[in-house]
Design an enzyme around this catalytic site. Structure first.
Site, PDB file in Angstrom:
ATOM      1  N   LYS A  94       0.818  -1.216   0.000  1.00  0.00           N
ATOM      2  CA  LYS A  94       0.000   0.000   0.000  1.00  0.00           C
ATOM      3  C   LYS A  94       0.853   1.269   0.000  1.00  0.00           C
ATOM      4  CE  LYS A  94      -0.722   0.323   5.041  1.00  0.00           C
ATOM      5  NZ  LYS A  94      -0.106   1.640   5.230  1.00  0.00           N
ATOM      6  N   ASP A  95       2.135   1.163   0.388  1.00  0.00           N
ATOM      7  CA  ASP A  95       3.014   2.332   0.419  1.00  0.00           C
ATOM      8  C   ASP A  95       3.795   2.522  -0.875  1.00  0.00           C
ATOM      9  OD1 ASP A  95       2.284   2.972   3.015  1.00  0.00           O
ATOM     10  OD2 ASP A  95       3.882   1.782   3.912  1.00  0.00           O
ATOM     11  N   ARG A 140      -8.348   9.109   1.989  1.00  0.00           N
ATOM     12  CA  ARG A 140      -9.249   7.989   1.716  1.00  0.00           C
ATOM     13  C   ARG A 140     -10.074   7.642   2.948  1.00  0.00           C
ATOM     14  NH1 ARG A 140      -9.011   2.912   3.398  1.00  0.00           N
ATOM     15  NH2 ARG A 140      -6.914   3.180   4.254  1.00  0.00           N
ATOM     16  N   ARG A 141      -9.394   7.510   4.077  1.00  0.00           N
ATOM     17  CA  ARG A 141     -10.104   7.198   5.313  1.00  0.00           C
ATOM     18  C   ARG A 141     -10.977   8.361   5.771  1.00  0.00           C
ATOM     19  NH1 ARG A 141      -4.761   4.504   8.024  1.00  0.00           N
ATOM     20  NH2 ARG A 141      -5.160   2.327   7.524  1.00  0.00           N
ATOM     21  N   ARG A 158       0.621  11.639  11.836  1.00  0.00           N
ATOM     22  CA  ARG A 158       1.721  10.979  11.129  1.00  0.00           C
ATOM     23  C   ARG A 158       2.629  10.291  12.134  1.00  0.00           C
ATOM     24  NH1 ARG A 158       3.792  13.059   6.632  1.00  0.00           N
ATOM     25  NH2 ARG A 158       4.956  11.106   6.645  1.00  0.00           N
ATOM     26  N   ARG A 164       1.970   6.836  16.963  1.00  0.00           N
ATOM     27  CA  ARG A 164       0.544   7.145  16.900  1.00  0.00           C
ATOM     28  C   ARG A 164      -0.195   6.620  18.132  1.00  0.00           C
ATOM     29  NH1 ARG A 164      -1.137   6.312  10.501  1.00  0.00           N
ATOM     30  NH2 ARG A 164       0.885   6.868   9.655  1.00  0.00           N
ATOM     31  N   CYS A 249      -0.664   7.511  -2.533  1.00  0.00           N
ATOM     32  CA  CYS A 249      -0.846   7.537  -1.087  1.00  0.00           C
ATOM     33  C   CYS A 249      -1.605   8.789  -0.656  1.00  0.00           C
ATOM     34  CB  CYS A 249       0.530   7.504  -0.423  1.00  0.00           C
ATOM     35  SG  CYS A 249       0.527   6.990   1.290  1.00  0.00           S
TER      36      CYS A 249
END
Length: 308
Positions: A94-95, A140-141, A158, A164, A249
Site C-alpha cells: 500500500k506504500d 481515503r479514510r 503521522r 501514533r 498515497c
C-alpha cells in the site's frame, strides 16, 4: 577424503527502520533461510537486513499530499538497490508508488494479512470521546469516516505505529483509524476496538500485502514459492484501478479485490476534486482479467462522478 566445498551467498534486504518494517523484512528473511535449508543444495545463504530512514519517515509535520505522496517511502530503498547495497527491498504494498522503475521490478507478493481498517481507542477506554478528534493519516479514510462518524472531527496524524498509539494514549485523540495488518503483525490485535467491513470502509490498494522488489537481471531463485497467487491477482487489479485514476498515497481513491478460485470481486472508491463528490462501486469477473476489470471499474466510477 574429498570434502564438499560449500558456496556462500549473502542476501541483503533493504528495509525502512520502523519496528513494523523490520518485522516484515524478517518475515521474508525467515522464508529465504527456511527455503535454503530445505533445498540443502550445497550452498549456504546468509540473509541480513539493511535499515534506513526514508524521507517519508523524516517529514512528519505535513500530510503526504503536501510533500510528495508514496514515493517518499521508497526513494532511499530504491537507491540502495540501484547502487548494489541491497539485493531486494520489502515494502508494504500500500506504500508503493503505482509506477515502479523497470530496472526495479516487483518480484512477489506475500499471502495477504487481514486487509481491513480498524478503530483503536485509548487504553482503558470503551467508547469515542466526541470532544476529541479521530486520528487518521489518509484522505481515503477521512472521506469514509465522515459518513461513518458525521459528528466527529477528523485530524491528521503521522509517524510510525508506536508513535501514533502513544499520542492516542496520552489523550490527543479519541481514537485512531489504522490497518489491522500492522497491528496483528506486531502482536497488538488486542488494541482493536472495531473492524470496519470493506463495504463500510474500502481499504487502500495493496493493504495487508508485502511486496518484494528486486533488481532486473538478478537470480532470485531463493524466493521460489514465496509469491501468493491470490494476493498477486488481487494486488495487481487494485493497483491497475488506482494507476488509471493517477492515484497514490495522497489521493483519496481506494480499491479492494477478493479472489475466489477463478473469480475476482473488486470494490472501488473515486473522489472528484473538480466536483467534490465521491462514489463507490464494484465489479465481478474472471480472476485472469483482474487488471482489465480494475481499469473498467475506475473508468465507470470516474464517468459517473464527473457526469461524463
Amino acid at each position: 577424503m574429498r570434502m564438499r566445498r560449500e558456496m556462500m551467498t549473502e542476501v541483503i534486504i533493504g528495509s525502512r527502520e520502523s519496528k513494523l518494517a523490520v518485522l516484515q523484512s524478517e518475515m521474508v528473511k525467515s522464508y529465504i533461510e527456511q527455503k535454503n535449508r530445505e533445498k540443502n543444495a550445497g550452498s549456504e545463504i546468509t540473509v541480513n537486513i539493511l535499515t534506513m530512514k526514508t524521507t517519508g519517515d523524516i517529514i512528519l509535520d505535513r500530510t503526504l499530499d503536501k510533500v510528495g505522496g508514496k514515493g517518499l517511502f521508497v526513494k532511499e530503498l530504491d537507491r540502495a538497490l540501484l547502487d548494489g547495497k541491497s539485493n531486494l527491498s520489502v515494502h508494504s504494498l500500500k506504500d508503493m508508488p503505482m509506477e515502479v522503475p523497470k530496472e526495479l521490478p516487483l518480484l512477489a507478493f506475500s499471502k495477504r494479512e487481514d486487509p481491513r481498517d480498524v478503530l483503536v481507542l485509548p487504553e482503558g477506554v470503551a467508547e469515542l470521546d466526541p470532544d476529541k478528534p479521530l486520528g487518521c493519516s489518509s484522505l481515503r479514510r477521512t472521506l469514509q469516516l465522515e459518513k461513518l462518524y458525521p459528528e466527529m472531527e477528523v485530524k491528521s496524524i503521522r509517524g510510525n505505529l508506536q508513535t501514533r498509539l502513544r499520542k492516542l494514549d496520552e489523550g490527543e485523540y479519541s481514537g485512531l483509524i489504522l490497518a489491522a495488518a500492522g497491528l496483528k503483525r506486531l502482536g497488538l490485535e488486542s488494541r482493536i476496538s472495531r473492524y470496519f467491513t470493506p463495504d463500510e470502509m474500502i481499504p487502500s490498494a495493496g493493504q495487508g500485502i508485502l511486496a518484494v522488489q528486486g533488481r532486473k537481471g538478478e537470480d532470485y531463485g531463493y524466493l521460489d514459492g514465496y509469491c501468493d497467487r491470490d494476493a498477486w491477482i488481487a494486488g495487481t487489479a487494485e493497483r491497475a484501478y488506482v494507476k488509471y485514476l493517477d492515484g497514490g498515497c495522497s489521493s483519496p481513491v481506494a480499491a479492494f479485490a477478493e479472489v475466489d478460485g477463478d473469480e475476482i470481486f473488486i470494490r472501488g472508491l473515486y473522489y472528484s476534486e473538480a466536483t467534490g463528490k465521491w462514489l463507490t462501486g464494484q465489479i465481478r469477473g474472471a480472476a485472469e482479467d483482474g487488471e482489465k476489470l480494475g481499469i473498467a471499474l475506475a473508468k465507470q466510477l470516474k464517468s459517473d462522478c464527473e457526469g461524463r
